[in-house]
Scaffold this active site. Structure first.
Site, short mmCIF file in Angstrom:
data_model
loop_
_atom_site.label_atom_id
_atom_site.label_comp_id
_atom_site.label_asym_id
_atom_site.label_seq_id
_atom_site.Cartn_x
_atom_site.Cartn_y
_atom_site.Cartn_z
N GLU A 173 0.82 -1.12 -0.08
CA GLU A 173 -0.12 0.01 0.00
C GLU A 173 0.82 1.36 -0.20
OE1 GLU A 173 -2.91 -0.14 3.12
OE2 GLU A 173 -4.03 -1.94 1.90
N GLU A 215 -5.60 -8.17 -0.46
CA GLU A 215 -6.44 -7.89 0.75
C GLU A 215 -7.83 -7.49 0.45
OE1 GLU A 215 -4.83 -4.91 3.47
OE2 GLU A 215 -2.77 -5.42 3.01
#
Length: 502
Positions: free
Chosen positions: A173, A292
């Site tokens: 991320e 995710e």
């Protein structure tokens, strides 16, 4: 009653259902590792401190590959802290989750645990506060058989055979301002490309995942993917997607249609990747690692997080969402979306595995139990084999505030030519009425209905808890009938159903 129609034809395929689609995620966060998979002194703990009751549930869940060690955690992680004698390992501040990391479990221990549960290791390297040198070091330690300082150190630490990790995430991320080491897309793209090229000099056969957007709601979504792929397209195999869903202000109609957002997210990322492919005149297809995804009540985290300079607890109770039937239905619908895009999504990681927004919960010194979301995952992992099919669905629609007009019923099917088995996964998003669906199965030939399992409850907010661990279970659906090449089955309101034919 809602009436819907589905047509299944095994000759119209989307793509092969990759077994990595049923992966999960273990991060050093809350009680996922400590008190979750690892609890020395627990009545079921083996000689290495792993909870055998959790191992049994992980096997039953059917996870195929597990992403580790993060997550936000990885951007501040020093992998070498977690190897060697435990008594010599340092304690560190985990800035991602404001906790203390004891480093009792590291790469070698986690890899050993994975061998017990029968899952593949998908490893993430720190490109937040570290970089190329550290990525090469952990690759050497993990994958080189012997004869170098770090490979021989692994052997000395009690692991003679290399871990042979095939899939590696280049950070986590990195588009997110919350991420340690966050920077502009150009900055991350340059580092990821250099790291990928360096790692391939050690092992050209690695499968590498570059960071996409942390969600489709990021301000940089789309431009981030384009910039990163323009720099890394020739160096990597996957770009990642992350998405979490929760109901907003009691808008359950939109929440139940969350998979529509996932569909659009996947298709947008695939389109951006194909744009870069066309620009480069490349013959290579970029795949998606949706590493995710889950239902996550993120709004609750603000109230439970620790923030004080002197308050760094060990394995605090964080993100321990209790999941309802409605959550499980949305969760099962997200699995439908992943299978529907099997041509591009060839790896996915349910975040996370134990205690932290997880299908498996544990109590220290006590039992482990299945959350409602356990059941759609376990059944889909077991039944979805072969090819994802391009089904034709005709269903009434309703209007949702977030996603516009969406179908009341959603569906996907898989077909395994070798065994002749077909699995159909169905969701009824209606909050009040049951739906009856007719499934045209004439192109499957001479078949019968094998099993039909439905997750539903008169109370869509019913959940499994420590006190009532078996409140919600899949139930056999007796309504399914086959006649003249058509299967009919009734779907209760707010329900997820798996139907098998053979």
């Amino acid at each position: 009653m809602t009436r819907a129609h589905l047509t299944i034809d095994p000759y119209f395929t989307v793509g092969t259902v990759n077994r990595r689609l049923f992966g999960s995620f273990v991060e050093h966060l809350g009680r996922c590792v400590y008190d979750g998979i690892y609890e020395p002194g627990h009545p079921t703990a083996d000689d290495h401190g792993y909870r055998e009751d959790v191992i049994a549930l992980v096997r039953e869940l059917g996870v195929t590959a597990i992403r580790y060690p993060g997550g936000n955690f990885v951007s501040g992680y020093r992998w070498e802290d977690g190897i060697g004698p435990r008594e010599q390992r340092p304690r560190r501040l985990d800035l991602a989750w404001h906790s203390t990391e004891t480093n009792e479990v590291g790469l070698d221990e986690f890899a050993a645990w994975l061998r017990k549960v029968g899952s593949e290791l998908m490893y993430a390297v720190n490109l937040g506060t570290r970089g190329i040198h550290e990525a090469l070091d952990v690759l050497e330690y993990a994958n080189v058989p012997s004869g170098t300082r770090l490979s021989d150190l692994r052997i000395a630490n009690g692991t003679p055979a290399p871990h042979d990790i095939r899939m590696w995430c280049l950070g986590n991320e990195m588009d997110g301002p919350w991420q340690l080491g966050h920077g502009a897309a150009e900055e991350y793209a340059s580092l990821a490309a250099k790291t990928a090229r360096a790692m391939r000099q050690v092992d050209p056969g690695l499968e590498l995942v570059v960071c996409g957007s942390a969600s489709a709601q990021m301000a940089t979504f789309g431009s981030w993917e384009r910039t990163v792929l323009e720099a890394t397209y020739d160096e990597v195999d996957y770009i990642s997607c992350h998405a979490y869903y929760e109901p907003k202000d009691g808008d359950y109609a939109s929440f139940l249609a969350s998979a529509v957002n996932m569909d659009r997210f996947i298709e947008s990322v695939a389109a951006t990747a194909d744009h870069v492919k066309a620009e480069r005149r490349s013959s290579k297809t970029m795949y998606i690692s949706f590493d995710e995804w889950n239902v996550w009540y993120q709004s609750r985290y603000r109230a439970e997080r620790h923030t004080g300079i002197g308050d760094w607890p060990i394995a605090p109770r964080l993100l321990e969402n209790t999941y309802s039937v409605m959550d499980a239905v949305v969760f099962g619908n997200l699995l439908i979306s992943l299978i529907r895009h099997a041509d591009r999504v060839t790896s996915a990681s349910l975040a996370q595995l134990v205690n932290v927004i997880a299908p498996i919960m544990t109590e220290p010194g006590g039992p482990a139990w299945r959350q409602t979301t356990f059941f759609p995952f376990a059944l889909t992992s077991r039944l979805a084999r072969g090819e994802a099919l391009e089904v034709k669905l005709d269903s009434p629609a309703y209007t949702s505030a977030l996603h516009g007009d969406v179908t009341v019923v959603d569906a996907v099917a898989t077909h395994d030519a070798g065994s002749g088995a077909t699995a159909v996964f169905l969701v009824n998003r209606d909050e009040e009425s049951e739906a009856e669906i007719e499934i045209d199965v004439r192109m499957l030939g001479d078949i019968r209905v094998r099993d039909v399992w439905t997750v539903s409850d008169k109370d869509p907010h019913a959940a499994n808890t420590l006190e009532q661990p078996d409140r919600v279970r899949p139930a056999a659906n007796p309504t399914a009938a086959l006649s003249d090449g058509t299967v009919t089955v009734s779907l209760p309101p707010v329900s997820w159903t798996a139907l098998t034919l053979g």
